[in-house]
Motif scaffolding. Structure first.
Motif, PDB file in Angstrom:
ATOM      1  N   GLU A  63      32.282  28.492  21.816  1.00  0.00           N
ATOM      2  CA  GLU A  63      32.382  29.202  23.089  1.00  0.00           C
ATOM      3  C   GLU A  63      31.073  29.961  23.268  1.00  0.00           C
ATOM      4  O   GLU A  63      30.760  30.857  22.477  1.00  0.00           O
ATOM      5  CB  GLU A  63      33.578  30.147  23.079  1.00  0.00           C
ATOM      6  N   CYS A  64      30.314  29.599  24.306  1.00  0.00           N
ATOM      7  CA  CYS A  64      28.963  30.130  24.412  1.00  0.00           C
ATOM      8  C   CYS A  64      28.452  29.997  25.851  1.00  0.00           C
ATOM      9  O   CYS A  64      29.089  29.374  26.704  1.00  0.00           O
ATOM     10  CB  CYS A  64      28.029  29.357  23.480  1.00  0.00           C
ATOM     11  N   ASP A  65      27.286  30.600  26.104  1.00  0.00           N
ATOM     12  CA  ASP A  65      26.622  30.396  27.386  1.00  0.00           C
ATOM     13  C   ASP A  65      26.131  28.950  27.469  1.00  0.00           C
ATOM     14  O   ASP A  65      25.592  28.404  26.496  1.00  0.00           O
ATOM     15  CB  ASP A  65      25.430  31.339  27.529  1.00  0.00           C
ATOM     16  N   ILE A  66      26.320  28.346  28.640  1.00  0.00           N
ATOM     17  CA  ILE A  66      25.867  26.977  28.885  1.00  0.00           C
ATOM     18  C   ILE A  66      24.974  27.005  30.120  1.00  0.00           C
ATOM     19  O   ILE A  66      25.420  27.385  31.208  1.00  0.00           O
ATOM     20  CB  ILE A  66      27.057  26.029  29.096  1.00  0.00           C
ATOM     21  N   SER A  67      23.728  26.640  29.938  1.00  0.00           N
ATOM     22  CA  SER A  67      22.786  26.684  31.060  1.00  0.00           C
ATOM     23  C   SER A  67      22.979  25.467  31.974  1.00  0.00           C
ATOM     24  O   SER A  67      23.633  24.481  31.601  1.00  0.00           O
ATOM     25  CB  SER A  67      21.348  26.714  30.541  1.00  0.00           C
ATOM     26  N   ARG A  68      22.384  25.550  33.147  1.00  0.00           N
ATOM     27  CA  ARG A  68      22.383  24.400  34.054  1.00  0.00           C
ATOM     28  C   ARG A  68      21.804  23.167  33.344  1.00  0.00           C
ATOM     29  O   ARG A  68      22.341  22.057  33.457  1.00  0.00           O
ATOM     30  CB  ARG A  68      21.567  24.735  35.301  1.00  0.00           C
ATOM     31  N   LYS A  69      20.700  23.376  32.609  1.00  0.00           N
ATOM     32  CA  LYS A  69      20.058  22.265  31.899  1.00  0.00           C
ATOM     33  C   LYS A  69      20.967  21.709  30.814  1.00  0.00           C
ATOM     34  O   LYS A  69      21.063  20.489  30.627  1.00  0.00           O
ATOM     35  CB  LYS A  69      18.731  22.734  31.290  1.00  0.00           C
ATOM     36  N   ASP A  70      21.649  22.605  30.067  1.00  0.00           N
ATOM     37  CA  ASP A  70      22.583  22.147  29.035  1.00  0.00           C
ATOM     38  C   ASP A  70      23.643  21.234  29.645  1.00  0.00           C
ATOM     39  O   ASP A  70      24.010  20.200  29.064  1.00  0.00           O
ATOM     40  CB  ASP A  70      23.291  23.334  28.376  1.00  0.00           C
ATOM     41  N   LEU A  71      24.139  21.631  30.800  1.00  0.00           N
ATOM     42  CA  LEU A  71      25.183  20.859  31.479  1.00  0.00           C
ATOM     43  C   LEU A  71      24.668  19.472  31.860  1.00  0.00           C
ATOM     44  O   LEU A  71      25.296  18.448  31.544  1.00  0.00           O
ATOM     45  CB  LEU A  71      25.660  21.616  32.720  1.00  0.00           C
ATOM     46  N   ILE A  72      23.537  19.430  32.528  1.00  0.00           N
ATOM     47  CA  ILE A  72      22.996  18.164  33.014  1.00  0.00           C
ATOM     48  C   ILE A  72      22.560  17.253  31.867  1.00  0.00           C
ATOM     49  O   ILE A  72      22.689  16.020  31.949  1.00  0.00           O
ATOM     50  CB  ILE A  72      21.816  18.416  33.977  1.00  0.00           C
ATOM     51  N   ASP A  73      22.079  17.842  30.777  1.00  0.00           N
ATOM     52  CA  ASP A  73      21.579  17.057  29.646  1.00  0.00           C
ATOM     53  C   ASP A  73      22.651  16.726  28.614  1.00  0.00           C
ATOM     54  O   ASP A  73      22.350  16.117  27.577  1.00  0.00           O
ATOM     55  CB  ASP A  73      20.437  17.814  28.948  1.00  0.00           C
ATOM     56  N   SER A  74      23.891  17.115  28.870  1.00  0.00           N
ATOM     57  CA  SER A  74      24.948  16.894  27.882  1.00  0.00           C
ATOM     58  C   SER A  74      25.335  15.416  27.804  1.00  0.00           C
ATOM     59  O   SER A  74      25.029  14.619  28.694  1.00  0.00           O
ATOM     60  CB  SER A  74      26.176  17.734  28.234  1.00  0.00           C
ATOM     61  N   ASP A  75      26.019  15.060  26.726  1.00  0.00           N
ATOM     62  CA  ASP A  75      26.509  13.687  26.548  1.00  0.00           C
ATOM     63  C   ASP A  75      27.819  13.457  27.296  1.00  0.00           C
ATOM     64  O   ASP A  75      28.092  12.338  27.741  1.00  0.00           O
ATOM     65  CB  ASP A  75      26.735  13.393  25.062  1.00  0.00           C
TER      66      ASP A  75
END
Length: 283
Positions: free
Chosen positions: A226-238
């Protein structure tokens, strides 16, 4: 004959139910709600749903020591019996109640309006989920107490309809460049073997299905953070998938035309769906 509902101590047909135009829920959106699934004729995770309802009441300064609020579980069981519900949903709404004059300041002795009614929602089968869904990103312009399950849902309605009108399943929300939730769901992502979901706080609802999935994944050896998720993290996720009481796992394989991962529903999404399905089947 329409379904039987509960309103302020009475069981009556839904089509015959009325409230006053001076109800604070109607005039101000002054109230909270809860959506409770029913599986095999039994309310699902009822203690967690009622606990969240009491928390929402407390956060808006309403007490839970009303006879009907205290007996909500028994009311649900009676409505299941009267309507023959097996796999269904309950919408529970509690407003601050009737007040003779329209005034932002509420009286302390107002009697709450309590509504409980059945709703039918489509739960996607696994075959449909395997096709994946698409989502879009929008700034989270809602009020900053989204941890309260408020009936004041205009922001959510606007954002969900933005998705619907533009051919998306869900609008995923960004505030201060961080993912909060969906317009009507919590959100999970995965990168490699790591599953992540946004931290709880005032920016998002503490989802009952969210909490259940976290527990089930941990029990089955999945690393979850459970953590902060950036816009980039979201778009770059699997993988990206949404959870809610009405559809407990909806994989998102494309966001604003950008393919997520392989563009296919991944193993963690299927695992999440299967774990919750198995949990429900075991009840």
């Amino acid at each position: 004959m329409s379904d039987i509902i509960f309103l302020n101590g009475n069981y009556l047909e839904k089509e015959n139910a009325t409230i006053s135009i001076m109800d604070r829920g109607f005039l101000f959106g002054d109230g909270v709600y809860e959506l409770i699934p029913v599986y095999k004729g039994k309310p699902f995770l009822i203690d967690k749903h009622l606990s969240r309802l009491r928390s929402s009441l407390s956060l808006i300064g309403m007490k839970s020591d009303n006879e009907h609020i205290e007996n909500l579980y028994e009311i649900l069981l009676e409505l299941i019996k009267k309507n023959g519900y097996q796999d269904h949903f309950f919408y529970v709404q509690i407003t601050r109640g009737f007040q003779a004059s329209r005034n932002h300041v509420y009286q302390e002795d107002v009697t709450p309006t309590i509504l409980v009614m059945g709703e039918k929602y489509q739960i996607f089968p696994r075959e449909k989920l395997s096709l994946g869904f698409n989502g879009c990103l929008q700034e989270d312009f809602r009020w900053t107490k989204s941890n309260i399950k408020s009936i004041s849902l205009l922001g959510n309605v606007m954002l969900k309809n933005y998705a619907s009108q533009n051919g998306f399943y869900e609008t995923l929300l960004i505030r201060d460049e961080k993912l909060t939730e969906g317009s009507a769901s919590n959100v999970f992502i995965s990168k490699g073997q790591q599953v992540m979901t946004p931290n709880l706080g005032p920016d998002l609802l503490p989802g009952v299905t969210r909490d259940l999935l976290i527990d089930l994944l941990k029990q089955n050896g999945v690393e979850i953070k459970e953590c902060d998720i950036s816009r980039k993290d979201l778009i770059d996720s699997d993988e990206v998938w949404c959870t809610s009481s009405t559809n407990y796992c909806v994989p998102i394989v494309e966001i604003d035309g950008k393919t997520i991962g392989s563009g296919k529903v991944g193993g963690n999404s299927f695992k999440s769906y299967d774990l919750i399905t198995e949990f429900i089947s075991s009840l």
